[in-house]
Structure formats: C-alpha cells, structure tokens
Design an enzyme around this catalytic site. Sequence first.
Site, PDB file in Angstrom:
ATOM      1  N   GLU A  99      -4.507   3.187 -70.327  1.00  0.00           N
ATOM      2  CA  GLU A  99      -5.440   4.248 -69.926  1.00  0.00           C
ATOM      3  C   GLU A  99      -4.640   5.526 -69.708  1.00  0.00           C
ATOM      4  OE1 GLU A  99      -8.134   3.423 -66.753  1.00  0.00           O
ATOM      5  OE2 GLU A  99      -8.353   1.311 -67.315  1.00  0.00           O
ATOM      6  N   GLU A 121      -7.088  -3.713 -63.329  1.00  0.00           N
ATOM      7  CA  GLU A 121      -6.324  -3.166 -62.185  1.00  0.00           C
ATOM      8  C   GLU A 121      -6.433  -4.079 -60.953  1.00  0.00           C
ATOM      9  OE1 GLU A 121      -7.633   0.952 -61.536  1.00  0.00           O
ATOM     10  OE2 GLU A 121      -5.812   1.554 -62.573  1.00  0.00           O
TER      11      GLU A 121
HETATM   12  C1  6DJ Z   1      -5.843   6.192 -58.674  1.00  0.00           C
HETATM   13  C2  6DJ Z   1      -6.906   5.627 -59.572  1.00  0.00           C
HETATM   14  C3  6DJ Z   1      -7.355   4.279 -59.105  1.00  0.00           C
HETATM   15  C4  6DJ Z   1      -8.691   3.956 -59.686  1.00  0.00           C
HETATM   16  N1  6DJ Z   1      -8.593   3.766 -61.152  1.00  0.00           N
HETATM   17  C5  6DJ Z   1      -9.255   4.511 -61.992  1.00  0.00           C
HETATM   18  S1  6DJ Z   1     -10.157   5.928 -61.664  1.00  0.00           S
HETATM   19  C6  6DJ Z   1     -10.619   6.256 -63.371  1.00  0.00           C
HETATM   20  C7  6DJ Z   1     -10.218   4.995 -64.133  1.00  0.00           C
HETATM   21  C8  6DJ Z   1     -11.418   4.055 -64.419  1.00  0.00           C
HETATM   22  O1  6DJ Z   1     -12.083   3.751 -63.218  1.00  0.00           O
HETATM   23  C9  6DJ Z   1     -10.906   2.757 -65.071  1.00  0.00           C
HETATM   24  O2  6DJ Z   1     -11.993   1.861 -65.246  1.00  0.00           O
HETATM   25  C10 6DJ Z   1      -9.875   2.081 -64.182  1.00  0.00           C
HETATM   26  O3  6DJ Z   1      -9.364   0.948 -64.863  1.00  0.00           O
HETATM   27  C11 6DJ Z   1      -8.737   3.027 -63.854  1.00  0.00           C
HETATM   28  N2  6DJ Z   1      -9.293   4.239 -63.297  1.00  0.00           N
END
Ligand code: 6DJ
Length: 651
Positions: free
Chosen positions: A263, A185
């Site tokens: 995911e 991300e």
């Molecule tokens: C709006 C969500 C942004 C943060 N991303 C998240 S919160 C739960 C999951 C895990 O952390 C995962 O490791 C992230 O890649 C995506 N994600």
Amino acid sequence: MAPKNPLCLPSLLLPLLTLLLPQADSGSFVVDRDHDRFLLDGAPFRYVSGSLHYFRVPRVLWADRLFKMRMSGLNAIQFYVPWNYHEPEPGVYNFNGSRDLFAFLREATLANLLVILRPGPYICAEWDMGGLPAWLLRNPKIHLRTSDPDFLAAVDSWFKVLLPKIYPWLYHNGGNIISIQVENEYGSYRACDMNYMRHLAGLFRALLGDKILLFTTDGPEGLKCGSLQGLYTTVDFGPADNMTKTFALLRKYEPHGPLVNSEYYTGWLDYWGQNHSTRSIPAVTKGLENMLKLGASVNMYMFHGGTNFGYWNGADEKGRFLPITTSYDYDAPISESGDPTPKLFAIRNVISKFQEIPLGPLPPPSPKMMLGPLTLQLDGDLLAFLDLLCPQGPIRSILPMTFEAVKQDHGFMLYRTYLIHTVSKPTQFWVPNNGVHDRAYVMVDGVFQGVLERNMKRNLFLTGKMGAKLDVLLENMGRLSFGSNSSDFKGLLEPPILGQTILTQWLMFPLKIDNLVKRWFPIQLLKSSHPQTPSGPTFYSTVFPIFGSSRDTFLFLPGWTKGQVWINGFNLGRYWTKRGPQQTLYVPRPLLFPRGALNKITLLELENVPSHPQIQFLDRPILNNTLHKTYIYSLSADVQSTSEPMELSGH
Ligand SMILES: CCCC/N=C1\SC[C@@H]2[C@H](O)[C@H](O)[C@@H](O)CN12
C-alpha cells in the site's frame, strides 16, 4: 476467460485433486529467493499495481476504470473482498450486480491485469466495520479478529463459500489471481492472537491449495505481530515515510525475496469535519521511482478510490469518533468520477522508465453536466411516515436496545417513549457514557428539539407535557473500521436521562427508509396532511428531466445541513454540507435517465432545510470546503450548458 474446472468438480474437492492431477499448461507465480524477485511463468517479474475497490464503483463503470489503469502502465490491480457486502445475513450470500466479484475478475482479465486479492476477513479500507458483518455483534460477547470460537465459526463458514469460488481464478489454475493476502495489518490490532492467524493460514491453504502465494501486509510498527511463518511478509508506507529504514526493517522478516510495498499511499482518506487530504505529485512520484529503482513490487493505494455509497463508510477513532466521508476520492490518480488526473500522467511517466506501457492515449475526462437550481417539494416529516418506514411495528423494551439487538445493521432507528410527568422548565436530556452512537435527532410531540452527537454534543435541554411523545431518531454514521479496541455497537447504548429521571419503557422502530424511497410515486401521496412548517428529519423530493444524454455530475446542496440522498431509488450516500469538507456528491451518469425521462431525487434532511429548498448539479466536485464562497451557477438557456459562476457571499 473461464478458469479451469473442466470436470465441474465439487468446488471443495478441487484443491485436493490438484495434488493428484498435474495441471496442464498451468502458469506459475513464485518467489525467487535466490535473486530477490518474483518469477511469472519462470521469468523475472515485478508488479506495478493499483488498488481499485469494485464495491465503490457501479458495475457498468468497472471496465472503464480498469482500462484506464491498464493504460496507466499498471500490470496488476489489488482489491479487497468485503465480507459484509456479500453475506448480509448469516448464511445469505450475494454475488450479483455490483457484488459480482467474478464479473469484476473477468473484466480485469479483459484489461490484461493480474490480480492481488485481499479477502480479509477484516479489510479496514474505511469500509463499515472494516468489512466484518454487523450481525457478528448480535453476539455481544464476540471477540472480533481473534481465535474466539464464535468468530472463527463465522469466518470458516464464509470462507468455505468464498474461497472455493476463488480457487479456479488462481493464476496456476488458469486465472489471474497471483497472490492472496491473509487478514489485514493484523500487527496493528491489540489482540496479537497468533492462533487466529495460524487458523486463517491453515484455512486458506486447505481451500486454495499449496501453490498460491499467501502474504501479509503491515505498517512498519505492525510487522512483529502481523507476520507469520509461511506467509510472505510485505509492508505498507507512504511518500513521507523513510523507505530505506522501512525496507531494512522488512528484511528482518524477509531476508530474501522481492521487496514489496502493498500500500503505497498516493493520497489519503477524508473525515467529515476535517480538511480534505492530499498528497503532492512530486512526493508520490519520487517515492515510487525510488522503490522501482530498488526492484520492489509496488501497489499504489488508491489508484481509483470511488465512492462510499449508501451507508457503507467506516470510521476511525482518533481521540474522538471520526466518520469517513461519502467521497473516497483519496486524491487518487484516477478521480472519483473516473477522470485521469495530472498525478496519473506523472506516475505513468515514472512507470515508463522501468517497463513498457501500452501505446495510445488515456481517455479524456468524461463530459460533465450542470443542472438547476431545482426546487424540492416538502414531502413531510419522517415521523409522518412511521407506519410505512416500520411496517412490522415497533419492538417494546424497558431499556433501549441497540441496532444489533434488533437486527438493524445500517441507517436509522427511531426510539420512542412518553413523558411520565410534565417538564415545564428547560431540563437536561442526556445519555450516560457517551452512549449516543452516533447522532440523535430529538423531537417532543413532533417538534424538533436539537441534536446529540457521540463525543461532540452530549446534552440538550427540553420541556414537555406529561404524556408527550419523546422521539429520538438515531443515526448510525458507520462503524469503526480501524483503531477500535471494542466492538462498535450502534444506537442508544444506555437509557437516556431527563433531569433526574432515567427514561424507560421504550419503543424501537427499525426504519426501512430505502424500501420506501425506492417506490416511484411521490411518497407524500401516501399521507393525508401536508405540514406547512417542517420540523426535524424531513423528506424532500422532486422529479426532473434530462434533455439529451445523461452525463456525470455533482450534486450540490447549498444551505442544507446534513442528511441522505437517493436518486431514482439509489442511495447516493450521506451529505453534511454544514460540516464538510465534502460539499458535492458524485452522481455517476448511469444513475440518471436521459432523453426527457423523469428522474427523482429524494432527500432526508435531518436538521435544518434552507429557506429556499433548492439543489444544483455542478460540472465539478467540491471536496474541500475551505472555499469560503458559495457558487450558484446561473442557469443558461439550454439548461445544461456551463455558464460563468456567479460568486456570492460566503456561506
Ligand atoms: C497509520 C495508518 C493505520 C491505518 N491504516 C490505514 S489508513 C488507510 C489505509 C486503509 O485503511 C487500508 O485498508 C489499510 O490496510 C491501511 N490503511
């Protein structure tokens, strides 16, 4: 299945030589852009995958969890590799025991599961510092997740160790890894440093060769900065998101090739002090079925969440610092204790409409055990063991130093100074700029004065005589794993102020609590005096036998406030009964000695102990403390059978 390296070539040479030596009977996993699909060994293929983190499950339970995932109808699993779990100090590597990533890959092979690997270097995952090692912050000016030469030097050094070990496990080399994610991300990170992403892509190609499918994952809002030419773009979203809109956005980056949700959220994470998160079965299954109807490949995050043992939880920053709970149950299809849930059977039913699932039943929930109440003995105040907890002695500095500066990555550090004048009236004690990272337990001459907490409680009032010891036990509650716009240093980040006086002349005691607790004999034997009235951070312990076989169980600490727990020297994680939502800690069966052998439980209670220092082991978890009742399970004659819960008044 040992992947191919028949000539035992030096691992760095392997990618180069594969350009020359055609691989005999090598498999293939590629994107077929003409038909918007994957091809596995030339045949159309769609993966239905689930996330399981080996670093959140004891090694002895890996096979059990993977078997259940296979029996659920999955044909692949996805997992991260936390850099900080494998390189505890610069140049020191650990791939042993529950860190044996390659044993986990072998178990996945035995379970007939392909692998989607996500080695980072940053992984988020609600894991301490998103998987980045805390020792990076010993260089306070480092710019994490950018093309900062200092950061890239550490990344290169790590990946030059890890990726050659991964290489033989690639699918076209005879292994089970079909694709590898670059970063995580990245489009959600403020830096948006494309030189950094290009560097990573080049490094992965150099060390893994040109056959392996490399991809990126971002939320819809992150695709612009997270995607990169040459890396297959994928997206993540959950049941409540608009699938059509999100996939339409993805098509702007990948006009052809299979749609992939890397995911798909089956549940969600929990923060201490917030309500337990859940995602409904109908919402999860409806979204899954809609994606499978489109021919998309999907990874469900999480399929089995597991536990943040020890100090490994991460934290978020949403207006304030929010540490993640010890339980990573995630309301996932397989529960924290490894039990299939109704959500799993519902998902399995959806998968069965699209592809064959293995015949045979899912194993039933594992048998659980109840025990107690057990009364714990007072071992003594933490301060009484200071010489044993910090055998090398304190570090002296005019101003307080951070955890990172003294090379203490996790847990606790004691800061000590002496009052240079008598403070007879209650006087404000505070740390400027929200400088307590993250909780401080304050004592004067060993008497507990109260707690300071990052964002939440910024001052307290105290008195003391000239020359009195002012002790501040600092707890690192886990480093920001997402949303951080600056490095999350831990400790007293500024010199505290008492009244109008800036306090200087500090002694820092990095505490090696785990080393002490691992010792078998009762630690109170190590000291002469036994205080009658504990004050502040205090150790309690007891030993107990389990008659018959040991079973999974859930530690319940009614009336306790906040602290850390060890069972037979294993750091089970943090408890925060007073704040919740988690009220129990999962105790995996393999941690317990059966058949009458003595087990030892040690608590470090940081604030206040109940009038009766008792604990219990329940046969079920309590992860949502909106329950306004405390159940004390009466102890039946044979100690461990379940009896009807007796409902007591609210707590
Ligand atoms: C709006 C969500 C942004 C943060 N991303 C998240 S919160 C739960 C999951 C895990 O952390 C995962 O490791 C992230 O890649 C995506 N994600």
